[in-house]
Scaffold this motif. Structure first.
Motif, short mmCIF file in Angstrom:
data_model
loop_
_atom_site.label_atom_id
_atom_site.label_comp_id
_atom_site.label_asym_id
_atom_site.label_seq_id
_atom_site.Cartn_x
_atom_site.Cartn_y
_atom_site.Cartn_z
N LYS B 40 -57.15 26.44 7.67
CA LYS B 40 -56.58 25.42 7.53
C LYS B 40 -54.90 25.92 6.65
O LYS B 40 -54.25 25.65 7.41
CB LYS B 40 -57.59 24.86 6.31
CG LYS B 40 -58.04 24.55 5.93
CD LYS B 40 -59.19 23.97 4.83
CE LYS B 40 -60.06 24.96 3.95
NZ LYS B 40 -60.80 25.97 4.19
N THR B 41 -54.72 26.76 6.22
CA THR B 41 -54.03 27.28 5.78
C THR B 41 -52.81 27.79 7.24
O THR B 41 -51.67 27.43 6.72
CB THR B 41 -53.89 28.08 4.45
OG1 THR B 41 -55.11 28.59 3.41
CG2 THR B 41 -52.79 29.01 4.11
N THR B 42 -53.57 28.26 7.84
CA THR B 42 -53.10 28.74 9.05
C THR B 42 -52.56 27.65 9.71
O THR B 42 -51.00 27.80 10.31
CB THR B 42 -53.57 29.55 9.64
OG1 THR B 42 -54.59 30.83 9.42
CG2 THR B 42 -52.89 30.20 10.98
N PRO B 80 -48.01 24.47 -1.50
CA PRO B 80 -48.83 25.65 -0.38
C PRO B 80 -49.74 25.95 -1.75
O PRO B 80 -50.06 25.13 -2.11
CB PRO B 80 -47.79 26.99 -0.47
CG PRO B 80 -46.11 26.45 -1.50
CD PRO B 80 -46.34 25.14 -1.55
N GLN B 81 -50.45 26.57 -0.98
CA GLN B 81 -51.81 26.82 -1.69
C GLN B 81 -51.89 28.26 -2.92
O GLN B 81 -52.07 27.75 -3.71
CB GLN B 81 -52.75 27.56 -0.82
CG GLN B 81 -54.09 28.10 -1.29
CD GLN B 81 -55.21 28.13 -0.18
OE1 GLN B 81 -54.88 28.41 0.78
NE2 GLN B 81 -56.40 28.82 -0.26
N SER B 82 -50.75 29.10 -3.03
CA SER B 82 -50.38 29.33 -4.29
C SER B 82 -49.30 29.21 -5.43
O SER B 82 -48.27 28.49 -4.15
CB SER B 82 -50.17 30.35 -3.50
OG SER B 82 -49.24 31.13 -2.57
N LEU B 156 -50.15 19.74 1.96
CA LEU B 156 -50.51 19.89 0.40
C LEU B 156 -52.11 20.96 0.35
O LEU B 156 -52.69 20.18 0.95
CB LEU B 156 -51.76 18.59 -0.58
CG LEU B 156 -50.68 17.64 -1.00
CD1 LEU B 156 -50.98 16.33 -1.45
CD2 LEU B 156 -49.32 18.07 -2.19
N ASP B 157 -51.66 22.14 0.03
CA ASP B 157 -52.80 23.01 0.23
C ASP B 157 -53.51 22.95 -0.83
O ASP B 157 -53.05 23.99 -1.59
CB ASP B 157 -51.94 24.61 1.50
CG ASP B 157 -52.96 24.87 1.61
OD1 ASP B 157 -54.14 25.34 1.85
OD2 ASP B 157 -52.81 26.11 2.35
N GLU B 158 -55.02 22.83 -0.50
CA GLU B 158 -55.74 22.68 -2.21
C GLU B 158 -54.68 22.71 -3.38
O GLU B 158 -54.53 23.16 -3.87
CB GLU B 158 -56.70 24.26 -1.40
CG GLU B 158 -57.13 24.56 -0.51
CD GLU B 158 -57.61 25.38 -1.23
OE1 GLU B 158 -57.84 25.46 -1.85
OE2 GLU B 158 -58.45 26.31 -0.18
N PRO B 159 -54.55 21.25 -2.82
CA PRO B 159 -53.55 20.55 -4.22
C PRO B 159 -53.97 20.61 -5.90
O PRO B 159 -53.21 20.82 -6.80
CB PRO B 159 -52.88 19.48 -4.02
CG PRO B 159 -53.99 18.82 -3.24
CD PRO B 159 -54.99 19.74 -2.50
MG LIG Z 1 -56.17 27.74 2.44
#
Ligand SMILES: [Mg+2]
Ligand SMILES: Nc1ncnc2c1ncn2[C@@H]1O[C@H](COP(=O)(O)OP(=O)(O)OP(=O)(O)O)[C@@H](O)[C@H]1O
Lengths: 246, 281
Positions: B40-42, B80-82, B156-159
């Motif tokens: 997903k993040t990729t 981003p996720q982080s 939105l990556d894992e918001p």
């Molecule tokens: Mg991810």
């Protein structure tokens, strides 16, 4: 483009402005220690013999100091922001050119390098060193800062751990600080090593600063070498930013 | 809005995304679901141009990803996720930096920043250092930052990871509001009810492969309407799917153990589609 360079610089300037006092204070410590240990200390030991040693090493210390500051002021924060805080992505996502990013960062490193050089010159004058600070003297410091700030961008983006980043300091900057004509002339080294040392930018910075400070002589050869390094380092830095996309 | 064709991303020794084709419509809220390492993040990083695909083609707003980099960058917003805020700067400065980077003119910037900060309810903390913020505040600030330059697409990556239920619900409202205003939203999440709640369509990914893509209702319908769930003698929870309630009821009475009858939800589909593959019984 100019606007983007200003943006990159603006961020570093914001942070620097807030820490200005601490920054200047901390930058005074190393040069003072160098001066005390190698200038004052040695000067007294060899009283009468080499009376001008202080004048000899002050340009060298200014050279190595501006190198270290411009490298570390750009390198460490950028390395941490890329690996740990991931803020570097924010710049990659923005519609700005890699050239603007590099130039903004180099400008920030230059300002910090210059600030610390001013502090350093002030300290040297308090120690009663006889040096001439003119246009060329400042220009050489500026060139030196640009070179090492650009190299810092490369290192910060290539090194994949903070420890590797520190190793750059230990294995590259520290030996250069001592060997590149800073505390003694490169001529005193064995021929092979001397050839190598004379290829390095810091050697030419020390040579130039010393000759300008004492006699005002500017070696065009050394200036050209520094210019070549500037071009090479900036190009390499831009390429490194472009290659940051996996 | 986003057209992905035969996209693949290979890292040195393994494949993160494998021959993925997907079409995301303008104005839709699209959910990407999948277990850890699904890619997903990729995918989000490729769509934000942080990572280059190994092969395949991506068009955003009709522009080719590699050809119109700057144009695409100006219409996407990325969370981003982080947490990637600049901890040396205040909340305001973080957003201002973003505004400058995205060429938001100075005269509208101040107004926009104030507007965005109150949108995410952080106006009182504007001049505080980000380092002192809680996770939810950071996430909200990142959303405000991503929206400052008025993008047309938001990633939105894992918001909502690590947020408490209240804050999560507030964020959902926020996302729904933005989506209603016409923003195309692409979100990844591990909370299936989140996707069910927010997204018009969801895609399931597993090990880089797209295994299903449809509206939550349509996906649920493929399993049947009702599920009977019971714990077998070996303590393993089992499910059986039915299209009619009567059938489900009949089946449950035939079971020796106590059983629950409920409607099929997206989580059932997810577990069915991804769980079986990782070697579960
Ligand atoms: Mg991810
Ligand atoms: N920079 C990289 N180098 C090598 N492999 C990578 C890199 N980034 C991601 N991967 C690999 O790609 C695969 C997909 O990772 P990705 O981060 O996209 O998963 P994800 O679906 O976001 O997972 P999570 O739910 O844990 O966030 C993983 O196997 C991961 O190890």
């Amino acid at each position: 483009m100019i606007y983007d360079i200003c943006t990159i610089f603006w961020r570093d300037w914001l942070v620097l402005r807030r820490r200005m006092f601490r920054f200047i204070l901390s930058r005074m410590i190393t040069p003072i220690l160098y001066l005390v240990a190698f200038g004052w200390g040695r000067g007294r030991m060899f009283a009468g013999g080499d009376g001008n040693y202080l004048d000899f090493i002050v340009p060298g210390i200014i050279a190595l100091n501006s190198m270290n500051i411009s490298f570390n002021a750009v390198g460490s924060p950028l390395n941490i922001s890329r690996l740990f805080y991931k803020t570097f992505d924010e710049y990659l996502i923005a519609p700005i050119s890699p050239v603007a990013f590099v130039l903004g960062k180099v400008l920030a490193g230059l300002v910090k390098g210059l600030l610390s050089s001013i502090v350093m010159i002030g300290v040297a004058l308090i120690f009663k060193a006889n040096i001439v600070v003119n246009f060329w003297f400042v220009l050489v410091i500026i060139m030196n800062c640009i070179i090492f700030a650009a190299i810092a961008v490369v290192a910060a983006l290539k090194m994949n751990s903070h420890e590797d980043m520190n190793n750059c300091n230990t294995y590259i900057l520290l030996p250069m600080s001592f060997l590149c004509g800073t505390f003694f002339a490169a001529e005193e080294l064995p021929t092979a090593l001397r050839w190598f040392i004379e290829l390095l930018p810091l050697t030419h910075t020390s040579l130039l600063l010393r000759s300008i400070a004492s006699t005002g002589y500017v070696s065009i050869y050394s200036v050209s070498i520094l210019l070549l390094y500037i071009i090479g380092a900036l190009l390499l830095a831009v390429k490194t930013v472009i290659d940051c996309k996996e | 809005m986003i057209q992905i064709e035969n996209l693949a991303k290979k890292f040195d020794n393994h494949t993160a995304i494998d021959d993925l084709s997907l079409h995301i419509r303008r104005g839709e809220a699209f959910g990407l679901l999948g277990p850890n390492g699904a890619g997903k993040t990729t995918l989000i990083r490729i769509l934000s141009m942080l990572t280059k695909p190994t092969s395949g083609n991506v068009m955003i707003n009709g522009w080719n990803l590699s050809a119109a980099e700057e144009k695409i960058k100006s219409i996407i917003g990325v969370v981003p996720q982080s947490y990637n805020l600049d901890v040396d700067l205040t909340a305001w400065e973080n957003i201002e930096l973003h505004g400058r980077l995205h060429h938001v003119p100075q005269n509208v910037r101040r107004k926009k920043i104030r507007e965005m900060l109150s949108f995410v309810d952080l106006q009182e903390r504007a001049s505080d250092k980000v380092a002192s913020f809680s996770g939810g505040m950071k996430r909200r600030l990142m959303i405000a930052r991503a929206l400052l330059h008025e993008p047309e697409i938001l990633y939105l990556d894992e918001p909502t990871v690590g947020l408490d239920p209240q804050v999560r619900r507030k964020l959902w409202d926020l996302i729904r509001l933005m989506n209603n205003n016409g923003l195309t939203v692409i979100l990844t999440t591990h909370y299936i009810e989140e996707a069910e709640n927010l997204c018009q369509r969801v895609a399931f990914m597993d090990k880089g492969i797209l295994i299903a893509c449809d509206s939550p209702n349509a996906l649920c319908a493929t399993m049947g309407k009702f599920v009977v769930e019971w714990t077998a003698d070996d303590f393993v929870t089992k499910q059986q799917y039915f299209s009619e309630r009567v059938q489900a009821a009949n089946f449950s009475t035939s079971l020796p153990n106590a059983a629950v009858i409920r409607r099929v939800n997206l989580e059932d589909v997810f577990v069915e589609l991804t769980g079986r593959k990782v070697g579960m019984p």
